[in-house]
Scaffold this motif. Structure first.
Motif, PDB file in Angstrom:
ATOM      1  N   GLY A 119       0.812  -1.214   0.000  1.00 47.24           N
ATOM      2  CA  GLY A 119       0.000   0.000   0.000  1.00 47.24           C
ATOM      3  C   GLY A 119       0.839   1.255   0.000  1.00 47.24           C
ATOM      4  O   GLY A 119       0.541   2.218  -0.732  1.00 47.24           O
ATOM      5  N   TYR A 120       1.912   1.277   0.780  1.00 40.37           N
ATOM      6  CA  TYR A 120       2.783   2.453   0.804  1.00 40.37           C
ATOM      7  C   TYR A 120       3.526   2.608  -0.526  1.00 40.37           C
ATOM      8  O   TYR A 120       3.739   3.728  -1.004  1.00 40.37           O
ATOM      9  CB  TYR A 120       3.785   2.339   1.954  1.00 40.37           C
ATOM     10  CG  TYR A 120       3.191   2.632   3.316  1.00 40.37           C
ATOM     11  CD1 TYR A 120       1.823   2.861   3.469  1.00 40.37           C
ATOM     12  CD2 TYR A 120       3.976   2.676   4.459  1.00 40.37           C
ATOM     13  CE1 TYR A 120       1.269   3.129   4.708  1.00 40.37           C
ATOM     14  CE2 TYR A 120       3.438   2.955   5.705  1.00 40.37           C
ATOM     15  CZ  TYR A 120       2.075   3.181   5.824  1.00 40.37           C
ATOM     16  OH  TYR A 120       1.529   3.454   7.048  1.00 40.37           O
ATOM     17  N   ALA A 121       3.914   1.468  -1.119  1.00 41.08           N
ATOM     18  CA  ALA A 121       4.575   1.531  -2.429  1.00 41.08           C
ATOM     19  C   ALA A 121       3.613   2.075  -3.482  1.00 41.08           C
ATOM     20  O   ALA A 121       3.999   2.883  -4.345  1.00 41.08           O
ATOM     21  CB  ALA A 121       5.073   0.143  -2.830  1.00 41.08           C
ATOM     22  N   PHE A 122       2.358   1.639  -3.415  1.00 42.52           N
ATOM     23  CA  PHE A 122       1.356   2.148  -4.361  1.00 42.52           C
ATOM     24  C   PHE A 122       1.148   3.646  -4.171  1.00 42.52           C
ATOM     25  O   PHE A 122       1.070   4.411  -5.148  1.00 42.52           O
ATOM     26  CB  PHE A 122       0.035   1.397  -4.161  1.00 42.52           C
ATOM     27  CG  PHE A 122      -1.123   1.998  -4.886  1.00 42.52           C
ATOM     28  CD1 PHE A 122      -1.206   1.932  -6.280  1.00 42.52           C
ATOM     29  CD2 PHE A 122      -2.132   2.650  -4.191  1.00 42.52           C
ATOM     30  CE1 PHE A 122      -2.277   2.494  -6.956  1.00 42.52           C
ATOM     31  CE2 PHE A 122      -3.205   3.211  -4.853  1.00 42.52           C
ATOM     32  CZ  PHE A 122      -3.273   3.142  -6.244  1.00 42.52           C
ATOM     33  N   ALA A 123       1.057   4.109  -2.913  1.00 42.54           N
ATOM     34  CA  ALA A 123       0.878   5.536  -2.646  1.00 42.54           C
ATOM     35  C   ALA A 123       2.075   6.331  -3.155  1.00 42.54           C
ATOM     36  O   ALA A 123       1.915   7.426  -3.718  1.00 42.54           O
ATOM     37  CB  ALA A 123       0.675   5.766  -1.147  1.00 42.54           C
ATOM     38  N   HIS A 124       3.276   5.801  -2.959  1.00 46.20           N
ATOM     39  CA  HIS A 124       4.487   6.480  -3.438  1.00 46.20           C
ATOM     40  C   HIS A 124       4.487   6.575  -4.966  1.00 46.20           C
ATOM     41  O   HIS A 124       4.765   7.636  -5.538  1.00 46.20           O
ATOM     42  CB  HIS A 124       5.718   5.718  -2.948  1.00 46.20           C
ATOM     43  CG  HIS A 124       7.021   6.315  -3.387  1.00 46.20           C
ATOM     44  ND1 HIS A 124       7.547   7.442  -2.811  1.00 46.20           N
ATOM     45  CD2 HIS A 124       7.904   5.948  -4.373  1.00 46.20           C
ATOM     46  CE1 HIS A 124       8.691   7.743  -3.407  1.00 46.20           C
ATOM     47  NE2 HIS A 124       8.926   6.852  -4.349  1.00 46.20           N
ATOM     48  N   TRP A 125       4.161   5.475  -5.630  1.00 48.78           N
ATOM     49  CA  TRP A 125       4.121   5.482  -7.103  1.00 48.78           C
ATOM     50  C   TRP A 125       3.036   6.414  -7.626  1.00 48.78           C
ATOM     51  O   TRP A 125       3.253   7.192  -8.555  1.00 48.78           O
ATOM     52  CB  TRP A 125       3.868   4.059  -7.611  1.00 48.78           C
ATOM     53  CG  TRP A 125       3.565   4.004  -9.087  1.00 48.78           C
ATOM     54  CD1 TRP A 125       4.452   4.023 -10.117  1.00 48.78           C
ATOM     55  CD2 TRP A 125       2.257   3.942  -9.675  1.00 48.78           C
ATOM     56  NE1 TRP A 125       3.799   3.976 -11.317  1.00 48.78           N
ATOM     57  CE2 TRP A 125       2.455   3.930 -11.086  1.00 48.78           C
ATOM     58  CE3 TRP A 125       0.963   3.895  -9.162  1.00 48.78           C
ATOM     59  CZ2 TRP A 125       1.376   3.870 -11.972  1.00 48.78           C
ATOM     60  CZ3 TRP A 125      -0.105   3.841 -10.042  1.00 48.78           C
ATOM     61  CH2 TRP A 125       0.106   3.821 -11.434  1.00 48.78           C
ATOM     62  N   LEU A 126       1.854   6.349  -7.010  1.00 51.30           N
ATOM     63  CA  LEU A 126       0.724   7.142  -7.497  1.00 51.30           C
ATOM     64  C   LEU A 126       0.984   8.635  -7.372  1.00 51.30           C
ATOM     65  O   LEU A 126       0.662   9.415  -8.292  1.00 51.30           O
ATOM     66  CB  LEU A 126      -0.534   6.765  -6.706  1.00 51.30           C
ATOM     67  CG  LEU A 126      -1.866   7.303  -7.229  1.00 51.30           C
ATOM     68  CD1 LEU A 126      -2.183   6.701  -8.590  1.00 51.30           C
ATOM     69  CD2 LEU A 126      -2.991   6.999  -6.232  1.00 51.30           C
ATOM     70  N   THR A 127       1.581   9.062  -6.272  1.00 42.84           N
ATOM     71  CA  THR A 127       1.775  10.497  -6.036  1.00 42.84           C
ATOM     72  C   THR A 127       3.014  11.055  -6.730  1.00 42.84           C
ATOM     73  O   THR A 127       3.137  12.267  -6.872  1.00 42.84           O
ATOM     74  CB  THR A 127       1.876  10.780  -4.528  1.00 42.84           C
ATOM     75  OG1 THR A 127       2.919   9.983  -3.959  1.00 42.84           O
ATOM     76  CG2 THR A 127       0.556  10.468  -3.847  1.00 42.84           C
ATOM     77  N   HIS A 128       3.926  10.185  -7.175  1.00 40.45           N
ATOM     78  CA  HIS A 128       5.158  10.654  -7.802  1.00 40.45           C
ATOM     79  C   HIS A 128       5.195  10.420  -9.313  1.00 40.45           C
ATOM     80  O   HIS A 128       5.976  11.076 -10.011  1.00 40.45           O
ATOM     81  CB  HIS A 128       6.379   9.981  -7.161  1.00 40.45           C
ATOM     82  CG  HIS A 128       6.741  10.543  -5.821  1.00 40.45           C
ATOM     83  ND1 HIS A 128       6.017  10.279  -4.683  1.00 40.45           N
ATOM     84  CD2 HIS A 128       7.754  11.371  -5.435  1.00 40.45           C
ATOM     85  CE1 HIS A 128       6.564  10.899  -3.650  1.00 40.45           C
ATOM     86  NE2 HIS A 128       7.617  11.571  -4.080  1.00 40.45           N
TER      87      HIS A 128
END
Length: 684
Positions: free
Chosen positions: A51-60
């Motif tokens: 989930g944190y990896a997805f949030a990092h990818w989505l926002t960057h």
């Protein structure tokens, strides 16, 4: 702002409600062992990382106006997976290590929803900064953990005692749909606003975190997570694999996040250094003395308090090293990576590479070294500084020495040590070269039967199975011209096979293949029973699942003795389980349930289940003597004449009793609160 807070709280509640809920739903399929919870912990830590990896990818890497669309599509896909009731097709067939099957089952059932819930906190923090042009809203992270804490405490204290597991699963599924709708609305409002104009140029001057700093993020979070899994396993293995003992350590773990990330004033190095040292020593003492009787009235609080102190230190040091808002998602991503690595090491790797529970002393040694490094540089005079350094090094070395000596001694006293998904098994010889020499099978902290090694006593049934025990008297009472048909759930050392004579039919159900191998190789009960002409077979796999697939066995006696250390397999004591047992019993047969336990009074559970199948329950107790351990058995039968035979003359017998308000256990409802007994030591 209110919608952001409400969405974060709801997502956190759902994420930490699903963990004990889904673990309890699948617990009966995998032997009722506490390791199911360890596997679930590791799975959800990996989900958190995802989930944190997805949030990092989505926002960057995704334009802001498209972020909510991508997230909304995944949320709708998660809603399509509702309800989160695992399919019966995932139930295992046969024995073996099921950890990867558990991971796959969880991934298919709750994987996507858990990943999206895990992404909520970091993702909404970024969207919050975009919408309001604020600094990093770390208060949202603390609020998320507060929601998680509330959910964890609500499950065993409020929800589990009232609602069945499937009802809770349906309610959770409805709440997830509501969460998805709220998250989509928040994303729509946040991703279509222009970023506020900033006059300051501080953001471009932000320096990226150094590699050493990021390694500290991973290491600190890994230590806290690994200690959580290890401490949870120690507690639930020796009491019961129940949500109460699952969620309290996790709740304290989350509480340390809440406190340390809310304000820096909570964690002060000068205050916590002696507390951490004392906590490490306390955990080391509990571990090295785990094989002796320890009252859970102080064992559980000491474990929990030590866990809280050490995790506060780990997470407080994370706060000292946290970055600016530009690197927020990277910070959370590496914290999640450390948590997943720490949990996976204890829950997946350690059972494979270590023969004993070596991960806990190893982890304590690593944390001691970590504390020494963290406090290596302190203010003060050179002489004082070096005295502190020497004391810390000496303390860490002393801790390692104590743990190493304890591990060496444990191995030296054992004939064989083996470990798998179901726990640590040891075979030990006692009183060698004497007439009372015995060989014992020890699972965790509890003996699971022994055999006298002197030639004339190898067929003597000792431990909890002597001729004075409830099951021993029952088997003797069935002696007649007709061969005896009896079944045993839980092999142990195979002591009950000593009752099998020529023509008898004996079926033993054992979920742990390592127990089967040890009973065959290091004990002779099974081989000697076959030599006497008994038809003996050991069926590997969970007893309930195996019995469900079998035709009625027409047992005269069925004995249930499937404890794992001191933990009880709840799924073998429910009303549905007793229905299954009586399908395999003769009309005048006896179900003998071994309930000796140091912490739980299981008489009411057996009584309610007996009443459910239209039978009566009698408790038979025997005191410890030179042959046998003290034991408590409950005999459930409609054959009242049996209990009046000569074999029961002089026995300590009384009808089973229960409080009128006690409901009994079902596959959907079970709670140990009403059977927990701390006022006196029980035999086991």
């Amino acid at each position: 702002m209110v919608l952001f807070a409400a969405t974060v709280i709801l997502g956190a509640c759902l994420l930490f409600l699903v963990q004990p809920l889904i673990a309890k739903l699948i617990l009966p399929w995998f032997g009722g062992t506490s390791t199911v919870w360890s596997a679930a912990l590791v799975f959800f830590q990996v989900c958190l990382l995802g989930g944190y990896a997805f949030a990092h990818w989505l926002t960057h890497h995704v334009p802001s106006r498209r972020q909510w669309i991508v997230h909304a599509m995944l949320l709708l896909a998660g809603c399509a997976l509702m309800p989160i009731v695992p399919s019966a097709a995932w139930r295992p067939i046969g024995a073996g290590d099921p950890i990867w099957q558990i991971f796959l089952l969880l991934a298919v059932t709750v994987g996507l929803p858990s990943l999206l819930l895990s992404a909520t906190s970091p993702l909404l923090q970024v969207w919050y900064m975009r919408r309001f042009g604020s600094e990093v809203p770390y208060w949202l992270f603390a609020l998320s953990n507060a929601g998680s804490l509330v959910a964890l405490l609500a499950y065993p204290l409020l929800l589990e005692p009232v609602f069945g597991s499937r009802t809770l699963a349906m309610g959770w599924s409805v709440a997830f749909v509501a969460f998805a709708a709220a998250c989509i609305v928040v994303g729509r409002k946040s991703c279509f606003v222009a970023l506020p104009h900033k006059t300051t140029s501080s953001e471009p001057q932000c320096v990226a975190p150094r590699t050493v700093q990021m390694l500290w993020w991973v290491l600190l979070s890994a230590c806290g997570s690994a200690l959580l899994v290890a401490a949870s396993a120690q507690l639930s293995t020796n009491v019961a694999p129940i949500p109460l003992l699952w969620v309290v350590p996790l709740a304290l773990y989350l509480l340390t996040f809440i406190l340390t990330f809310s304000t820096r004033s909570v964690y002060r190095r000068s205050v916590f250094l002696p507390l951490v040292v004392a906590s490490l020593g306390c955990m080391a003492w509990l571990y090295t003395n785990s094989e002796t009787y320890q009252d859970i009235r102080y064992v559980i609080p000491l474990y929990l308090l030590s866990l809280f102190v050490i995790c506060t230190m780990c997470h407080g040091e994370l706060v000292y090293r946290r970055p600016t808002g530009r690197f927020l998602t990277r910070f959370y991503l590496l914290i999640a990576a450390g948590s997943a690595l720490g949990g996976a090491f204890v829950g997946v790797v350690a059972p494979v590479i270590f023969a004993t529970s070596l991960e806990l002393p190893l982890l304590l040694s690593v944390i001691a070294a970590l504390v020494t490094l963290l406090h290596w540089r302190r203010s003060g005079s050179d002489r004082t500084l070096w005295l502190v350094r020497i004391a810390m090094l000496a303390g860490a070395a002393a801790l390692v020495r104590v743990l190493v000596i304890a591990e060496i001694k444990s191995r030296a006293d054992s004939v064989v040590v083996a470990r798998n998904f179901y726990g640590v098994l040891q075979v030990r010889d006692y009183h060698r070269d004497t007439e009372i020499a015995t060989r014992r099978l020890v699972h965790g902290t509890i003996s699971h039967g022994y055999q006298y090694t002197a030639a004339g006593y190898r067929d003597v049934a000792g431990a909890y199975y002597s001729t004075r025990s409830g099951v021993g008297r029952t088997l003797d009472a069935f002696e007649s011209a007709e061969p005896l048909r009896f079944g045993v759930i839980g092999l142990g050392a195979g002591v009950l096979a000593s009752y099998a004579q020529q023509g008898d039919y004996l079926r033993i159900y054992e979920i742990n293949p390592e127990v089967v191998a040890i009973a065959d190789r290091y004990f002779s009960f099974l081989a000697r029973a076959r030599t006497r002409g008994a038809d003996v077979a050991v069926l590997e796999g969970d007893a309930r699942l195996t019995l469900e697939r079998q035709a009625p066995q027409r047992f005269d006696v069925l004995a249930v003795d499937a404890f794992s250390s001191d933990a009880i397999p709840i799924h073998l004591l429910t009303n549905e389980a007793f229905e299954l047992y009586f399908r395999h019993l003769q009309p005048d047969g006896v179900l003998a349930v071994h309930i000796s336990n140091r912490y739980l009074d299981l008489v009411p559970v057996c009584l309610r289940a007996a009443q459910h199948v239209g039978s009566s329950a009698t408790v038979v107790r025997n005191a410890q003597d030179e042959i046998a351990n003290a034991s408590h058995w409950v005999l459930i039968t409609s054959n009242s004449d049996l209990l009046h035979r000569r074999q029961f003359v002089g026995a300590d017998m009384q009808p089973a009793t229960a409080q009128p308000a006690f409901q009994g256990w079902t596959d959907q409802y079970s709670s140990v609160w009403s059977v927990l007994s701390l006022d006196k030591q029980r035999s086991r």
